[in-house]
Design a protein around this motif. Structure first.
Motif, PDB file in Angstrom:
ATOM      1  N   ALA A 285      -6.626  -2.455   1.208  1.00 22.09           N
ATOM      2  CA  ALA A 285      -6.022  -1.401   1.491  1.00 22.09           C
ATOM      3  C   ALA A 285      -6.412  -0.854   2.685  1.00 22.09           C
ATOM      4  CB  ALA A 285      -6.115   0.062   0.483  1.00 22.09           C
ATOM      5  N   SER A 286      -6.982  -1.833   3.570  1.00 19.91           N
ATOM      6  CA  SER A 286      -7.414  -1.295   4.879  1.00 19.91           C
ATOM      7  C   SER A 286      -7.114  -2.493   5.891  1.00 19.91           C
ATOM      8  CB  SER A 286      -8.731  -0.940   5.086  1.00 19.91           C
ATOM      9  OG  SER A 286      -9.596  -1.736   4.457  1.00 19.91           O
TER      10      SER A 286
ATOM     11  N   LYS B 277       2.674   4.730   0.752  1.00 18.42           N
ATOM     12  CA  LYS B 277       3.039   5.468   2.061  1.00 18.42           C
ATOM     13  C   LYS B 277       2.237   6.625   2.268  1.00 18.42           C
ATOM     14  CE  LYS B 277       6.237   1.995   2.530  1.00 18.42           C
ATOM     15  NZ  LYS B 277       6.306   1.232   3.429  1.00 18.42           N
TER      16      LYS B 277
ATOM     17  N   ASN C 295      -0.958   9.248   2.333  1.00 20.10           N
ATOM     18  CA  ASN C 295      -2.429   9.022   2.373  1.00 20.10           C
ATOM     19  C   ASN C 295      -2.791   7.663   3.311  1.00 20.10           C
ATOM     20  OD1 ASN C 295      -3.139  11.555   1.153  1.00 20.10           O
ATOM     21  ND2 ASN C 295      -2.721  10.486  -0.896  1.00 20.10           N
ATOM     22  N   ARG C 296      -1.933   7.537   4.240  1.00 21.86           N
ATOM     23  CA  ARG C 296      -2.506   6.216   5.151  1.00 21.86           C
ATOM     24  C   ARG C 296      -2.784   7.153   6.596  1.00 21.86           C
ATOM     25  NH1 ARG C 296       2.209   1.496   5.668  1.00 21.86           N
ATOM     26  NH2 ARG C 296       2.377   1.050   3.353  1.00 21.86           N
TER      27      ARG C 296
ATOM     28  N   ASN D  82      -6.489   2.552   6.894  1.00 19.55           N
ATOM     29  CA  ASN D  82      -6.846   2.555   5.749  1.00 19.55           C
ATOM     30  C   ASN D  82      -5.939   3.617   4.817  1.00 19.55           C
ATOM     31  OD1 ASN D  82      -8.739   4.827   6.494  1.00 19.55           O
ATOM     32  ND2 ASN D  82      -8.896   4.774   4.348  1.00 19.55           N
ATOM     33  N   HIS D  83      -5.612   3.243   3.816  1.00 18.77           N
ATOM     34  CA  HIS D  83      -5.213   4.198   2.642  1.00 18.77           C
ATOM     35  C   HIS D  83      -6.410   4.528   1.845  1.00 18.77           C
ATOM     36  CE1 HIS D  83      -3.595   5.289  -1.484  1.00 18.77           C
ATOM     37  NE2 HIS D  83      -2.484   5.718  -0.697  1.00 18.77           N
ATOM     38  N   LYS D  84      -6.285   5.865   1.394  1.00 24.43           N
ATOM     39  CA  LYS D  84      -7.244   6.488   0.764  1.00 24.43           C
ATOM     40  C   LYS D  84      -7.926   6.072  -0.353  1.00 24.43           C
ATOM     41  CE  LYS D  84      -8.062  11.566  -0.136  1.00 24.43           C
ATOM     42  NZ  LYS D  84      -8.715  12.103   1.295  1.00 24.43           N
TER      43      LYS D  84
ATOM     44  N   VAL E 253       0.848  -1.304  -0.112  1.00 26.24           N
ATOM     45  CA  VAL E 253      -0.037  -0.220  -0.101  1.00 26.24           C
ATOM     46  C   VAL E 253       0.886   1.192  -0.006  1.00 26.24           C
ATOM     47  CG1 VAL E 253      -1.758   1.318   1.482  1.00 26.24           C
ATOM     48  CG2 VAL E 253      -2.025  -1.151   1.303  1.00 26.24           C
TER      49      VAL E 253
END
Length: 293
Positions: free
Chosen positions: A256-257, A157, A159-160, A214-216, A155
């Motif tokens: 991504a979460s 780096k 926007n986490r 989560n990532h955006k 994922v």
């Protein structure tokens, strides 16, 4: 208590606002580039391929996977205020009441957002039936573990985020690696606090006993006010205001979460093997505990 109860007496016109959370879902989600009608389509690009060059070039078609998000949830409010009430209250009750209902809409939007994000998350530490015991000694480390799980999935780096509630934030504040006096900004960001590459956020709209990293790109979300109007009501000397909000959310990537299911433990739940004793023997810091998947 009805506004009518105040008619016989003179009373203070200043209104006392109710307490509400500030919506943070839009910070955590991918917004649509454009909203038209009641549906948004996100396009996910297919995986690329690399080939050995042997003197010729083979061309691949670009493949995308459409992901539909519909505004499937609808909430409205409507209230009326008669002319006598407006004069006696000596305050803009309509404005304040509209703000109250807008705050309720924002809270519901976040609750549904986090519920959808949790339901679409496949990376889990603990479970609903086997929650991890979290204390001031290991609350920080579990968030590091969530960041590690996202890194294993490559994922990005930037926007986490990791969203915690006030209870969990309080545990973090007792760890010397975290600030003892966290400041939560109006958009939910805990100022200056990043753990394992995750910007710490705070919200009381999380599902119970869960924090989510989560990532955006993990989820798309959007809302819009379809209608907001004031009108003169028939049959009475009163004005009415009503509003309709439509919104939706859609998991775009379930890799991504990551979620931690937890319950607050006690000092008896700290494994001495996993605790590094510092110079301050009254404040042990857990540095080795790794959560099992």
């Amino acid at each position: 208590m009805s506004v009518d109860n105040f008619k016989p007496t003179l009373w203070e016109g200043a209104l006392i606002a109710n307490f509400h959370s500030v919506s943070i879902a839009d910070v955590l989600a991918t917004p649509p580039a454009e909203i038209k009608g009641n549906k948004v389509i996100f396009n996910r690009v297919g995986a690329g391929t690399l080939k050995d060059y042997t003197g010729t070039v083979d061309w691949d078609d670009i493949e995308t996977t459409p992901v539909e998000m519909t505004f499937d949830k609808k909430k409205y409010f409507a209230f009326a205020l008669d002319d006598v009430d407006k004069v006696q209250l000596k305050a803009d009750v309509m404005t304040s009441t509209t703000q109250e209902h807008s705050a309720l809409l924002a809270e519901q939007y976040d609750k549904d957002f986090f519920a959808a994000l949790l339901a679409g998350t496949t990376i889990k530490i603990g479970s609903t039936s086997s929650k991890k015991k979290v204390t001031p000694a290991n609350a920080y480390d579990y968030i590091v573990d969530l960041g590690t799980e996202l890194s294993k999935k490559k994922v990005p780096k930037a926007n986490r985020f990791v969203t915690v509630n006030a209870e969990y934030l309080g545990l973090l504040a007792k760890d010397r690696r975290f600030t003892p006096n966290p400041t939560v900004l109006a958009n939910g960001i805990v100022q200056g606090q990043v753990i394992g590459g995750l910007q710490v956020m705070c919200s009381e709209e999380l599902p119970a006993n869960a924090i989510i990293a989560n990532h955006k790109s993990a989820i798309g979300a959007a809302k819009q006010i379809n209608e907001m109007e004031a009108m003169r009501l028939q049959g009475s000397f009163a004005d009415g205001i009503r509003g309709l909000c439509v919104y939706g959310d859609k998991v775009l990537r379930n890799d991504a979460s990551a979620v931690l299911y937890y319950e607050v433990g006690t000092s008896a739940d700290i494994d001495p093997i996993n605790v590094k004793i510092t110079n301050d023997t009254t404040n042990p810091v857990n540095t080795k505990e790794v959560a099992a998947g």
